[in-house]
Design an enzyme around this catalytic site. Structure first.
Site: not given
Ligand code: FAD
Length: 276
Positions: A7-10, A42, A125, A255
């Site tokens: 999944q190429g999202y982040s 992942s 998911e 969460n």
């Molecule tokens: C086990 C695992 C598997 C993953 N697999 C994939 C994958 O296959 N493909 C993919 O594309 N991505 C994947 N990810 C990435 C995942 O989707 C992102 O890590 C996640 O969406 C959070 O983005 P970030 O790490 O940039 O954190 P940020 O968005 O930078 O967040 C940092 C902190 O700020 C908080 N925060 C941010 N905005 C808000 C808000 N509006 N209100 C309250 N709190 C907020 C967050 O909750 C977090 O605690 C994976 C991550 C993990 C841990």
């Protein structure tokens, strides 16, 4: 033959605010030309395909400027670099695109419809994370562990503080299990229970993390062992799952973001201010 997809999202600057993603796809004749970077992808190293969000309409409002593309992981111009996590595994990857060319017809839906498609997939998911049936079987394993482990000749199960923690956890896990059965009944009756669905990922991943953490406490000094220690209990699954579920509290949308979704879409509370 089994084909797997990643999944190429982040992206480095687009996680929770995924709609701000900036990996560009420009149509050139019969091909999309992709430039940019994904992160936390992942299984990208082993996957055959990627479903990927790209910015194809840079002048449209951010949620309407995204398209959903399918691409082979063998595409030229695609570079996968593994990232090591705290479990010691290289499950995550960075994926770099440099003039990667993908056939025009490998778009899913229409141009600019990627956001809606990605959200539909994310919902599935999240429903699969923190499965209460698996958590229940882990609870049974934890109960066995508490009967086996002793401190000064006393079973941990007979220690009132640990027993109290186990009972509290059991209550929460049973509540989640009954919520799951309620969802199953609703599904059979073709009814929608949005709020009951939304809590599954939030509750399921946090409960599982708490459960694995209790097991580590039960193990005492053995709980801090890892990897190839000969004294590991249960092949180190408690330690591994404790770290893994910390990851799943973040993966699929953190969460904190789930709480925003529950409060806004589930409970109808005011929306948080958003950047346009
Ligand atoms: C086990 C695992 C598997 C993953 N697999 C994939 C994958 O296959 N493909 C993919 O594309 N991505 C994947 N990810 C990435 C995942 O989707 C992102 O890590 C996640 O969406 C959070 O983005 P970030 O790490 O940039 O954190 P940020 O968005 O930078 O967040 C940092 C902190 O700020 C908080 N925060 C941010 N905005 C808000 C808000 N509006 N209100 C309250 N709190 C907020 C967050 O909750 C977090 O605690 C994976 C991550 C993990 C841990």
């Amino acid at each position: 033959m089994c084909r797997t997809s990643c999944q190429g999202y982040s992206e480095p600057n687009s996680g929770s605010d995924l709609a701000s993603l900036s990996t560009r796809a420009v149509l050139d004749g019969d091909e999309w030309v992709i430039n940019g970077q994904k992160i936390w992808t992942s299984s990208a190293k082993s996957a055959h395909w990627m479903f990927c969000l790209v910015r194809s309409e840079p002048d449209a409002p951010k949620h309407h400027g995204i398209s959903f593309l399918l691409l082979s992981m063998k595409t030229e111009g695609l570079d996968v670099r593994p990232l090591k996590t705290m479990t010691g595994e290289s499950f995550f990857n960075e994926v770099f695109f440099t003039d990667a060319r993908v056939p025009k017809d490998q778009i899913v839906g229409q141009r600019g419809e990627g956001w809606a498609i990605a959200n539909a997939i994310l919902k599935h998911e999240r429903d699969g994370l923190g499965d209460p049936d698996v958590t229940l079987s882990r609870l049974n394993a934890l109960t066995d562990l508490m009967k086996e482990e002793t401190v000064n000749g006393q079973r941990i199960m007979d220690n009132p503080i640990y027993r109290d923690r186990l009972m509290a956890l059991q209550g929460e896990i049973m509540a989640l299990r009954f919520n799951d059965l309620r969802l199953l009944s609703a599904n059979i009756k073709k009814e929608q229970l949005p709020l009951a669905t939304m809590i599954v990922k939030l509750q399921g991943t946090e409960l599982r993390h708490k459960l694995e953490g209790l097991a580590i406490d039960v193990l005492g000094e053995h709980g801090i062992l890892y990897e190839d220690s000969p004294h590991l209990r249960n092949e180190g699954t408690w330690q591994n799952d404790y770290m893994w579920f910390l990851g799943l509290i973040i993966g699929g949308g953190t969460n904190q973001i789930q709480k925003n979704i529950i409060s806004e879409r589930g409970l109808g509370m005011p929306r948080e201010p958003r950047n346009k």
